[in-house]
Design a protein around this motif. Structure first.
Motif, PDB file in Angstrom:
ATOM      1  N   LEU A 179      62.201  43.327  87.411  1.00  0.00           N
ATOM      2  CA  LEU A 179      63.413  42.741  87.403  1.00  0.00           C
ATOM      3  C   LEU A 179      64.391  42.787  86.629  1.00  0.00           C
ATOM      4  O   LEU A 179      65.723  42.992  86.753  1.00  0.00           O
ATOM      5  CB  LEU A 179      63.100  41.255  87.251  1.00  0.00           C
ATOM      6  N   THR A 184      59.241  40.058  93.446  1.00  0.00           N
ATOM      7  CA  THR A 184      58.408  39.074  92.762  1.00  0.00           C
ATOM      8  C   THR A 184      57.150  38.742  93.726  1.00  0.00           C
ATOM      9  O   THR A 184      56.142  37.977  93.333  1.00  0.00           O
ATOM     10  CB  THR A 184      59.176  37.704  92.410  1.00  0.00           C
ATOM     11  N   THR A 234      70.701  39.574  97.539  1.00  0.00           N
ATOM     12  CA  THR A 234      70.236  39.560  96.284  1.00  0.00           C
ATOM     13  C   THR A 234      68.740  38.482  96.258  1.00  0.00           C
ATOM     14  O   THR A 234      67.972  39.236  95.861  1.00  0.00           O
ATOM     15  CB  THR A 234      71.147  39.017  95.326  1.00  0.00           C
ATOM     16  N   ARG A 235      68.973  37.712  96.639  1.00  0.00           N
ATOM     17  CA  ARG A 235      67.633  36.560  96.558  1.00  0.00           C
ATOM     18  C   ARG A 235      66.543  37.153  97.374  1.00  0.00           C
ATOM     19  O   ARG A 235      65.384  37.298  96.834  1.00  0.00           O
ATOM     20  CB  ARG A 235      68.364  35.424  97.270  1.00  0.00           C
ATOM     21  N   CYS A 287      63.638  32.751  90.326  1.00  0.00           N
ATOM     22  CA  CYS A 287      63.986  33.773  91.317  1.00  0.00           C
ATOM     23  C   CYS A 287      65.550  33.498  91.696  1.00  0.00           C
ATOM     24  O   CYS A 287      66.252  34.215  91.804  1.00  0.00           O
ATOM     25  CB  CYS A 287      63.187  33.778  92.610  1.00  0.00           C
ATOM     26  N   VAL A 329      67.520  34.060  88.788  1.00  0.00           N
ATOM     27  CA  VAL A 329      67.834  35.767  88.606  1.00  0.00           C
ATOM     28  C   VAL A 329      68.908  36.205  89.475  1.00  0.00           C
ATOM     29  O   VAL A 329      69.773  37.116  89.180  1.00  0.00           O
ATOM     30  CB  VAL A 329      66.348  36.562  88.931  1.00  0.00           C
ATOM     31  N   ALA A 330      68.683  35.735  90.727  1.00  0.00           N
ATOM     32  CA  ALA A 330      69.782  35.939  91.840  1.00  0.00           C
ATOM     33  C   ALA A 330      71.323  35.516  91.372  1.00  0.00           C
ATOM     34  O   ALA A 330      72.119  36.372  91.373  1.00  0.00           O
ATOM     35  CB  ALA A 330      69.574  35.202  93.124  1.00  0.00           C
ATOM     36  N   VAL A 372      68.188  43.772  87.653  1.00  0.00           N
ATOM     37  CA  VAL A 372      69.461  43.028  87.357  1.00  0.00           C
ATOM     38  C   VAL A 372      70.319  44.004  86.772  1.00  0.00           C
ATOM     39  O   VAL A 372      71.563  43.938  87.202  1.00  0.00           O
ATOM     40  CB  VAL A 372      69.086  42.125  86.229  1.00  0.00           C
ATOM     41  N   THR A 374      56.205  42.754  86.474  1.00  0.00           N
ATOM     42  CA  THR A 374      57.425  42.306  87.446  1.00  0.00           C
ATOM     43  C   THR A 374      58.688  41.839  86.435  1.00  0.00           C
ATOM     44  O   THR A 374      59.696  42.305  87.025  1.00  0.00           O
ATOM     45  CB  THR A 374      56.899  40.843  88.234  1.00  0.00           C
ATOM     46  N   VAL A 415      65.042  39.869  95.264  1.00  0.00           N
ATOM     47  CA  VAL A 415      64.181  39.332  94.163  1.00  0.00           C
ATOM     48  C   VAL A 415      62.846  38.844  94.588  1.00  0.00           C
ATOM     49  O   VAL A 415      61.813  39.134  94.217  1.00  0.00           O
ATOM     50  CB  VAL A 415      65.106  38.063  93.457  1.00  0.00           C
ATOM     51  N   THR A 416      62.766  38.256  95.811  1.00  0.00           N
ATOM     52  CA  THR A 416      61.763  37.619  96.487  1.00  0.00           C
ATOM     53  C   THR A 416      60.765  38.931  96.796  1.00  0.00           C
ATOM     54  O   THR A 416      59.521  38.872  96.439  1.00  0.00           O
ATOM     55  CB  THR A 416      62.079  36.988  97.889  1.00  0.00           C
TER      56      THR A 416
END
Length: 186
Positions: A147, A178, A170-171, A86, A89-90, A151, A143, A174-175
């Motif tokens: 994602l 996911t 962003t994080r 995660c 990805v961020a 992105v 997922t 993502v959380t």
């Protein structure tokens, strides 16, 4: 300037010049003549190395997608668990949206070609498949698909926003994406 067999990098220079020209002027303004001039090669080299302009564009955009997939790999390869993935990805979103305007422009040029031409659509499908493969090392396939789209979209939004949001937002996104993922660690 070296010629013929003494210039083994000629094809690569042509591909690089193609991507540089497209990034600066757009694919609609690219031509054999402009690319040959930029690459420092005779115009005849264009048809020696490529069967036509479309072949050259596909080769150039294949190189570009290989580069972006390598960026995905650089960010995701060392993630040992889901939380690290995660974070990766961020980081990836911010790297793609802050570091390289050239890549952003090239991606949009490729998307435009793909919207019109099936051969380029196949290239983008392969690019997405390869990107998702990196994500699927850490997340279930659904997922990973979400994602991957996230992105792409957020990279564009951050790059073009007057005041791009910060990494914490962003994080958080993502959380949220996911949170419905299957296994906690893949």
């Amino acid at each position: 300037m070296a010629t013929g067999h003494t210039d083994p990098q000629r094809r690569e220079r042509i591909i690089t010049a193609t991507l540089d020209l497209i990034a600066e002027e757009g694919s609609a303004h690219a031509s054999h003549r402009k690319i040959a001039t930029r690459a420092g090669v005779p115009l005849g080299s264009m048809t020696y190395h490529f069967t036509g302009f479309d072949h050259l564009l596909r080769e150039a955009f294949t190189r570009f997608t290989d580069h972006i997939v390598a960026v995905f790999d650089d960010h995701l390869a060392t993630a040992a668990d889901r939380d690290q993935a995660c974070e990766a990805v961020a980081d990836l979103v911010h790297a793609l949206s802050e570091d390289n305007q050239r890549d952003l422009v090239l991606a949009q040029e490729l998307y435009t070609l793909a919207a019109r031409e099936p051969a380029y659509r196949e290239l983008t499908h392969e690019w997405m498949r390869r990107s998702r493969n990196h994500l699927e090392r850490h997340f279930d396939p659904d997922t990973a698909r979400q994602l991957d789209a996230f992105v792409e979209g957020l990279t564009l939004h951050r790059a073009l926003a007057r005041e791009p949001h910060d990494r914490a937002l962003t994080r958080e996104a993502v959380t949220r994406i996911t949170a419905t993922d299957g296994p906690s660690d893949r």
